[in-house]
Scaffold this motif. Sequence first.
Motif, PDB file in Angstrom:
ATOM      1  N   GLY B  45     -68.127  36.115   4.048  1.00  0.00           N
ATOM      2  CA  GLY B  45     -67.635  36.804   2.858  1.00  0.00           C
ATOM      3  C   GLY B  45     -67.271  38.235   3.172  1.00  0.00           C
ATOM      4  O   GLY B  45     -67.196  38.637   4.334  1.00  0.00           O
ATOM      5  N   SER B  90     -58.630  38.811  -1.250  1.00  0.00           N
ATOM      6  CA  SER B  90     -59.828  38.268  -1.873  1.00  0.00           C
ATOM      7  C   SER B  90     -60.629  37.536  -0.798  1.00  0.00           C
ATOM      8  O   SER B  90     -60.137  37.283   0.297  1.00  0.00           O
ATOM      9  CB  SER B  90     -59.446  37.291  -2.977  1.00  0.00           C
ATOM     10  OG  SER B  90     -58.901  36.127  -2.396  1.00  0.00           O
ATOM     11  N   ARG B  91     -61.862  37.210  -1.128  1.00  0.00           N
ATOM     12  CA  ARG B  91     -62.742  36.570  -0.157  1.00  0.00           C
ATOM     13  C   ARG B  91     -62.139  35.266   0.356  1.00  0.00           C
ATOM     14  O   ARG B  91     -62.054  35.037   1.567  1.00  0.00           O
ATOM     15  CB  ARG B  91     -64.084  36.308  -0.836  1.00  0.00           C
ATOM     16  CG  ARG B  91     -65.057  35.511  -0.014  1.00  0.00           C
ATOM     17  CD  ARG B  91     -66.437  35.522  -0.659  1.00  0.00           C
ATOM     18  NE  ARG B  91     -67.355  34.729   0.123  1.00  0.00           N
ATOM     19  CZ  ARG B  91     -67.706  33.491  -0.189  1.00  0.00           C
ATOM     20  NH1 ARG B  91     -67.218  32.914  -1.261  1.00  0.00           N
ATOM     21  NH2 ARG B  91     -68.552  32.824   0.570  1.00  0.00           N
ATOM     22  N   GLU B  92     -61.670  34.451  -0.574  1.00  0.00           N
ATOM     23  CA  GLU B  92     -61.138  33.143  -0.199  1.00  0.00           C
ATOM     24  C   GLU B  92     -59.911  33.289   0.692  1.00  0.00           C
ATOM     25  O   GLU B  92     -59.786  32.632   1.722  1.00  0.00           O
ATOM     26  CB  GLU B  92     -60.780  32.306  -1.443  1.00  0.00           C
ATOM     27  CG  GLU B  92     -61.979  31.780  -2.218  1.00  0.00           C
ATOM     28  CD  GLU B  92     -62.752  32.893  -2.927  1.00  0.00           C
ATOM     29  OE1 GLU B  92     -62.114  33.936  -3.251  1.00  0.00           O
ATOM     30  OE2 GLU B  92     -63.973  32.747  -3.132  1.00  0.00           O
ATOM     31  N   GLU B  93     -59.040  34.194   0.260  1.00  0.00           N
ATOM     32  CA  GLU B  93     -57.790  34.392   0.998  1.00  0.00           C
ATOM     33  C   GLU B  93     -58.092  34.902   2.415  1.00  0.00           C
ATOM     34  O   GLU B  93     -57.531  34.427   3.396  1.00  0.00           O
ATOM     35  CB  GLU B  93     -56.913  35.391   0.237  1.00  0.00           C
ATOM     36  CG  GLU B  93     -55.574  35.674   0.864  1.00  0.00           C
ATOM     37  CD  GLU B  93     -54.679  34.439   0.941  1.00  0.00           C
ATOM     38  OE1 GLU B  93     -53.696  34.495   1.675  1.00  0.00           O
ATOM     39  OE2 GLU B  93     -54.976  33.418   0.264  1.00  0.00           O
ATOM     40  N   ARG B  96     -59.463  32.180   4.569  1.00  0.00           N
ATOM     41  CA  ARG B  96     -58.432  31.209   4.922  1.00  0.00           C
ATOM     42  C   ARG B  96     -57.561  31.762   6.060  1.00  0.00           C
ATOM     43  O   ARG B  96     -57.285  31.083   7.047  1.00  0.00           O
ATOM     44  CB  ARG B  96     -57.572  30.907   3.701  1.00  0.00           C
ATOM     45  CG  ARG B  96     -56.803  29.604   3.779  1.00  0.00           C
ATOM     46  CD  ARG B  96     -55.936  29.424   2.547  1.00  0.00           C
ATOM     47  NE  ARG B  96     -54.970  30.510   2.381  1.00  0.00           N
ATOM     48  CZ  ARG B  96     -53.896  30.686   3.148  1.00  0.00           C
ATOM     49  NH1 ARG B  96     -53.652  29.849   4.121  1.00  0.00           N
ATOM     50  NH2 ARG B  96     -53.075  31.703   2.953  1.00  0.00           N
TER      51      ARG B  96
END
Lengths: 298, 127
Positions: B45, B90-93, B96
């Motif tokens: 994260g 963002s964390r997800e981006e 990825r």
Amino acid sequence: MAQQLRVIKRRISSVKSTQKITRAMELIASSRIIKAQQRVSAARPYAEEMRRLMGTVAKKAGNIDHPLLKERDEIRRVGTVVITADRGLAGAYNSNVIRLAERDLQAHGKEYMLFLAGKKAVNYFKFRDYDCEHSWTGMSDRPKIEDAREVARAAAEAFSKGEVDEVRLVYTRYESAMTQRPVKVQLLPLPKDEFTSEEEPSRGPQPSYVFEPEPEEILDALLPRYLEGTVLQGMLEASASEHAARRRAMKAATDNAEELIDNLTRVYNQARQAEITTEIMEVVGGAEALTGAAIQEA
Amino acid sequence: MNVSIVSPEKKVWEGEAEMVVARSPEGEFAILRGHIPFLAALVPGLVKIKSGSSEDRFLVTGGVLEASGTRDDYHVIVLADDAEDAGDLSREEALRQMAERKRESDAEDRGEAELRVAMASPELRRG
């Protein structure tokens, strides 16, 4: 005569082209040492902080007990991690490490399990019919943490499963640009005293830590990383040593070629001089014979 | 307080900050100066380092965070498995993208190895 000259000339030019190659390799190695050295020192803060943290956790968690720390009563099988280069032309660099590792294997006479990082080690031990189940190549030039992780995990797995009761790391320690020494250190079980004994109390009494999650779990997270860091440090130092050894070997080769060229040039000049002298003798001899004949005629 | 982010290969960041936000298995937390000594495992994260109105964001794939010291001499150290600047992602981006880059660099490594073999083989054949 003329043919001898040609032969010498050809040798000189072949030595010269070899010298060009060794000089190029020497220069490349010198530039790589600096980078490799920087990587060694860049990796140091992590190792130091990790060691300090482990000390903290060990103290706060009281009696630490972890599979990776536990000494086995009976050592039946010993694992050895050997770090060498992928390429040769580095003087005795590779053979020194390999010799230390092999001697160690023979000395303790126990069963072994090899973890080989570097093509030279793999080739050596394969050729001698050792069992090389775990081997990696393509790491030595610029070792990355991923490489160290792979090696460390393989070793930790074998240790946790009980396949080996001890793991050692054999690599070349980079002491300075001049000295690099093959060394053997204990990897597993992790040597406890390295982070439990030392230092403190430093800045007065330290309040107890809050752990998130529990200390045992933190230790679970720390120990494998500590191991990976140790292996990485070994690999980085080995890489710096490799470049230093290669630079030295190539410098010796370049100097040697220089000397060879000097000697050959001397021989060449001598031969050339001899040839010229012979030619002059022939001319003079011929002229003398002619004048001698002319005088007699008169 | 002094904050540093250290990966096994190098020191990624070091500087002064007012607040550090990170994520442990138990959730996101924030550290301010003088926080009780704290040791946390990190999950993949963002680690956000705030100072005034500015914020530095780093993506870490795992590791541990330690906060300790006295009120005047307080430090937070993040020992990250791998850390990089996450910009405004963002964390997800960010996660990825990191996975993608990893795949690419692996493919590159393989490509380079193949190229070297291809270059070396005529030499080898020549003996």
